[in-house]
Design a protein around this motif. Structure first.
Motif, PDB file in Angstrom:
ATOM      1  N   HIS A 173       0.734  -1.124   0.000  1.00 20.01           N
ATOM      2  CA  HIS A 173       0.045   0.079   0.121  1.00 20.01           C
ATOM      3  C   HIS A 173       0.872   1.114  -0.050  1.00 20.01           C
ATOM      4  N   ILE A 174       0.494   2.278  -0.473  1.00 21.99           N
ATOM      5  CA  ILE A 174       1.518   3.377  -0.847  1.00 21.99           C
ATOM      6  C   ILE A 174       1.573   4.222   0.534  1.00 21.99           C
ATOM      7  N   VAL A 175       0.549   3.997   1.312  1.00 22.26           N
ATOM      8  CA  VAL A 175       0.447   4.974   2.615  1.00 22.26           C
ATOM      9  C   VAL A 175       0.920   3.932   3.868  1.00 22.26           C
ATOM     10  N   ILE A 227      -1.874  12.620  -5.557  1.00 21.63           N
ATOM     11  CA  ILE A 227      -0.929  13.033  -4.628  1.00 21.63           C
ATOM     12  C   ILE A 227      -0.617  11.853  -3.716  1.00 21.63           C
ATOM     13  N   ARG A 228      -0.850  10.731  -4.191  1.00 24.14           N
ATOM     14  CA  ARG A 228      -0.629   9.377  -3.481  1.00 24.14           C
ATOM     15  C   ARG A 228      -0.845   9.486  -1.798  1.00 24.14           C
ATOM     16  N   CYS A 229      -2.458   9.712  -1.660  1.00 23.46           N
ATOM     17  CA  CYS A 229      -3.156   9.577  -0.506  1.00 23.46           C
ATOM     18  C   CYS A 229      -3.462   8.317  -0.312  1.00 23.46           C
ATOM     19  N   GLY A 230      -3.425   7.441  -1.266  1.00 23.14           N
ATOM     20  CA  GLY A 230      -4.157   6.017  -0.862  1.00 23.14           C
ATOM     21  C   GLY A 230      -5.665   6.004  -0.813  1.00 23.14           C
ATOM     22  N   ALA A 231      -6.455   6.907  -0.863  1.00 22.44           N
ATOM     23  CA  ALA A 231      -7.949   6.907  -0.536  1.00 22.44           C
ATOM     24  C   ALA A 231      -8.580   5.915  -1.573  1.00 22.44           C
ATOM     25  N   CYS A 232      -8.028   5.969  -2.631  1.00 28.28           N
ATOM     26  CA  CYS A 232      -8.864   5.220  -3.679  1.00 28.28           C
ATOM     27  C   CYS A 232      -8.510   3.563  -3.324  1.00 28.28           C
ATOM     28  N   VAL A 246     -13.927   9.370  -3.857  1.00 23.95           N
ATOM     29  CA  VAL A 246     -12.889   9.738  -2.625  1.00 23.95           C
ATOM     30  C   VAL A 246     -11.641  10.520  -3.151  1.00 23.95           C
ATOM     31  N   CYS A 247     -11.241  10.429  -4.405  1.00 22.76           N
ATOM     32  CA  CYS A 247     -10.057  10.935  -4.659  1.00 22.76           C
ATOM     33  C   CYS A 247     -10.186  12.468  -4.677  1.00 22.76           C
ATOM     34  N   PRO A 248      -9.062  12.860  -3.619  1.00 23.07           N
ATOM     35  CA  PRO A 248      -9.030  14.457  -3.077  1.00 23.07           C
ATOM     36  C   PRO A 248      -8.673  15.362  -4.335  1.00 23.07           C
ATOM     37  N   VAL A 249      -8.038  14.857  -5.604  1.00 23.00           N
ATOM     38  CA  VAL A 249      -8.023  15.637  -6.649  1.00 23.00           C
ATOM     39  C   VAL A 249      -8.894  15.498  -7.791  1.00 23.00           C
ATOM     40  N   LYS A 250      -9.795  14.744  -7.611  1.00 26.48           N
ATOM     41  CA  LYS A 250     -10.919  14.386  -8.455  1.00 26.48           C
ATOM     42  C   LYS A 250     -10.583  13.619  -9.854  1.00 26.48           C
ATOM     43  N   ILE A 251      -9.591  12.818  -9.717  1.00 27.24           N
ATOM     44  CA  ILE A 251      -9.054  11.948 -10.967  1.00 27.24           C
ATOM     45  C   ILE A 251     -10.327  10.947 -11.178  1.00 27.24           C
ATOM     46  N   PRO A 252     -10.769  11.050 -12.433  1.00 22.15           N
ATOM     47  CA  PRO A 252     -12.030  10.269 -12.939  1.00 22.15           C
ATOM     48  C   PRO A 252     -11.638   8.987 -13.036  1.00 22.15           C
TER      49      PRO A 252
HETATM   50  S1  SF4 Z   1      -7.325   8.729  -4.097  1.00 24.10           S
HETATM   51 FE1  SF4 Z   1      -6.706  10.168  -5.831  1.00 24.10          FE
HETATM   52  S2  SF4 Z   1      -4.919  11.249  -5.101  1.00 24.10           S
HETATM   53 FE2  SF4 Z   1      -5.260   9.430  -3.758  1.00 24.10          FE
HETATM   54  S3  SF4 Z   1      -3.912   7.796  -4.272  1.00 24.10           S
HETATM   55 FE3  SF4 Z   1      -5.964   7.657  -5.278  1.00 24.10          FE
HETATM   56  S4  SF4 Z   1      -5.578   8.565  -7.173  1.00 24.10           S
HETATM   57 FE4  SF4 Z   1      -4.083   9.137  -5.825  1.00 24.10          FE
END
Ligand code: SF4
Lengths: 459, 206
Positions: free
Chosen positions: A149-151, A307-312, A364-370
């Motif tokens: 996991h990245i975080v 931003i590699r938050c890991g929420a997705c 959930v993506c904080p930067v709204k990547i579709p």
């Molecule tokens: S939720 Fe968005 S910002 Fe966070 S890791 Fe996934 S793609 Fe990246």
């Protein structure tokens, strides 16, 4: 060429261990729930996401300008900026800096970029001792694994297993598995490493074009300890980490930790402007490694906003049950399934299918990547390129034929309902049909929707 | 160190590749501060958030009151190696300005640091690197206390960055609670690599 990853096969062992799969699922759901609470505590949450997305869109579009501005300002502050075209080049640059300083002991804090570049192995092969100082990364390093996991690098490992690893490597009591006890042992062990470290390597969360400064966010304080003792700091970053202005950090520091772990902010949000003092050095390595190519794609460019938050990952029903290693990539989960095929379509072609298209990642993506739109787009591209197995391509072709001829569709429906009623179990539950390994077939309805509708349309 | 030829090539290659693809986008957006949360009682919010992130707040009227509160804490009473950057509040036992090599600070028990201002929404405190003779003091001490003026508080991070818009120190950090980790089965453990506990003194007369 890279080996071909078949996600279902790679996930099999993890999924078949009901204790682990379920436990993993719940651990990540817990993190996701904490994120929800934090997101809900800010009425402006959606406004922040939109702004963040706007800032990133603008930055990536004008990347050349901001990279040069960053380089100018960082250099003016006394940093040395290096440019690396790919992973190998990045590793060579880092090794050269280490050799120039005749150093052998490196303390490293978390950086997904150096994972992506395989820096640890490269340095170890060249006789350098690299110590990962993030607790989770240290655990996987001692076990000879990679982060899942990245975080939360060690989210797939149970505390008893950490206990075994620490018993073996750090001499903790046999059978001890209390997280507090184990974390304390790691603190002592890593303190010595910090004090012995000759160069500190960190990742970068944000780089500011306007100031030439860097921001690193950690909870453990390892990036800070690792850079405030040795005289040389090497910061490795992908070229997409830039933000135009310092005040843009207001948006991103509010989103990052809330999305990642459900904290209002990380324990330490450290701002580095140039080297520590006149006698110290700061090297910044800007890494492309496929990013400038990704930027050319209209469909997938937005993946550079990450931003590699890991929420997705935390929210993904497939990731939660199959574990990060099943993606066989540095970045797993939804964003990993978008990014990996951009590196090698053939190797990673199964990843866009490790997805139910539920869309939770995009929400959930904080930067709204579709994200789920991009995963669907990948499927379209892969089908077009005939990269899918025949079984999938053929069945899709049949389905499309069926939908084009209503009479045929009705006939097949009738046959299907009849077959479901009369076929013996061995005819449906056998080795040829993987779908029924853990599933029952549905009860056949008495009539089709079409028939039902005809009977009722006049009521 | 001078960049080698290969570096320059890579730089040009990357920039060229980016420059060949022009992308049209809207201008850079700005945050409208009227659309973000603000607190009527920011100090109360700060104290609440600091507790949530594992720190402890102490509201005192004057700098002279800090010592009495610290004396209540067992690990302070028994501490022998204390670096104080807020001597008006409390005197230290080590003068960090006389120390050359930051490694020599490895046995520090307590650091008493000065905070510039608080951020209510997340319980963090901004520390200006120029107040630190060695930046490692914040991270290497077993325990950390921060003394911050009661009047210096903002509601959110947008206001925080407005305040430090032109900050020019080589280092600055928002500290929110003690160092922590949840890397072993998501169990929260306070005291990862940095301080084990964090005391924040919100001082009336500073
Ligand atoms: S939720 Fe968005 S910002 Fe966070 S890791 Fe996934 S793609 Fe990246």
């Amino acid at each position: 060429m890279l080996p071909i990853v078949q996600h279902p096969a790679a996930a099999k062992e993890f999924v078949n261990d009901p204790n682990r799969s379920r436990w993993h699922d719940q651990a990540l759901w817990f993190v996701r729930s904490k994120r929800d609470k934090q997101a809900a505590s800010l009425p402006e949450w959606e406004y922040l996401r939109e702004t963040a997305s706007g800032i990133k869109t603008h930055t990536i579009a004008n990347l050349s300008h901001y990279l040069q501005q960053f380089e100018r300002n960082a250099t003016a502050r006394g940093a040395v900026v290096h440019w690396a075209r790919d992973a190998e080049h990045h590793n060579e640059i880092v090794l050269r800096i280490l050799r120039d300083h005749k150093t052998k002991r490196i303390v490293k804090s978390k950086s997904m970029l150096t994972e992506e570049c395989g820096l640890n192995h490269y340095l170890e092969d060249n006789g350098i001792d690299v110590v990962d100082t993030d607790l989770g990364e240290r655990i996987v390093q001692l076990r000879g694994e990679t982060p899942s996991h990245i975080v939360l690098p060690a989210i797939h490992i149970k505390k008893e297993e950490v206990g075994d690893t620490f018993h073996k490597h750090l001499g903790t009591d046999e059978g001890a598995s209390d997280p507090k006890y184990l974390a304390e042992a790691a603190r002592g062990h890593l303190r010595d490493k910090f004090l012995a470290g000759e160069i500190g390597i960190t990742g970068v969360n944000f780089a500011i074009a306007e100031t030439g400064g860097l921001v690193v966010c950690t909870n453990e304080g390892n990036a800070d300890l690792g850079t405030s003792l040795p005289r040389v700091h090497i910061a490795c970053m992908g070229i997409e980490k830039l933000l135009p202005r310092q005040r843009d950090l207001g948006v991103f520091t509010r989103l990052l930790a809330r999305s990642a772990t459900g904290q209002p902010i990380t324990s330490y949000t450290s701002h580095f402007n140039g080297p520590r003092d006149e006698n110290s050095e700061l090297h910044i390595v800007l890494v492309d490694n496929g990013r400038s190519r990704l930027r050319e794609s209209e469909t997938f460019r937005a993946a550079m906003h990450c931003i590699r938050c890991g929420a997705c990952m935390n929210t993904c029903p497939v990731y939660r049950r199959s574990g990060g290693h099943s993606y066989r990539a540095t970045v797993p989960g939804p964003i990993g399934s978008v990014l990996s095929p951009t590196r090698d379509q053939n190797s990673y072609k199964s990843l866009p299918y490790a997805c139910s298209l539920c869309g939770s990642c995009s929400d959930v993506c904080p930067v709204k990547i579709p994200l789920h739109h991009q995963l669907l787009a990948w499927r379209g591209e892969l089908v077009g390129k005939k990269l899918l197995p025949v079984s999938k391509r053929l069945s899709m072709r049949c389905a499309s034929y069926l939908f084009r001829f209503p009479a045929l569709f009705r006939l097949v429906g009738r046959v299907g309902r009849f077959a479901l009623r009369v076929l013996p179990r061995w005819a449906t539950h056998n080795r040829l049909n993987v779908w029924t390994i853990a599933r029952e077939l549905p009860e056949p309805p008495k009539e089709s929707f079409h028939q039902w509708h005809r009977r009722h349309r006049n009521h | 160190m001078k960049p080698t030829l290969a570096d320059t090539d890579a730089r040009q290659g990357i920039l060229d590749r980016i420059n060949t693809k022009h992308v049209d986008v809207p201008p850079l957006p700005d945050v409208d501060v009227d659309r973000v949360i603000q607190f009527d009682e920011p100090i109360d919010k700060f104290v609440e958030m600091l507790a949530m992130v594992g720190g402890q707040a102490h509201q005192v009227d004057s700098q002279g009151d800090v010592r009495a509160v610290l004396e209540e804490i067992e690990v302070f009473r028994t501490a022998t190696r204390i670096v104080s950057l807020a001597p008006e509040s409390i005197a230290g036992t080590i003068d960090a300005t006389q120390i050359e090599d930051p490694h020599d600070l490895s046995t520090v028990d307590w650091t008493i640091a000065r905070g510039e201002f608080m951020v209510a929404e997340n319980g963090s405190i901004w520390i200006d690197g120029d107040t630190l003779p060695h930046r490692v003091l914040l991270f290497i001490a077993q325990y950390l206390a921060i003394v911050v003026p009661r009047s210096q508080i903002v509601s959110n991070m947008h206001q925080a960055y407005e305040r430090i818009e032109n900050f020019s120190a080589r280092f600055g950090v928002f500290v929110s609670g003690p160092s922590k980790t949840a890397d072993i089965e998501q169990s929260l453990v306070l005291g990862a690599h940095g301080c084990r506990k964090l005391q924040v003194f919100i001082v009336g007369d500073l």
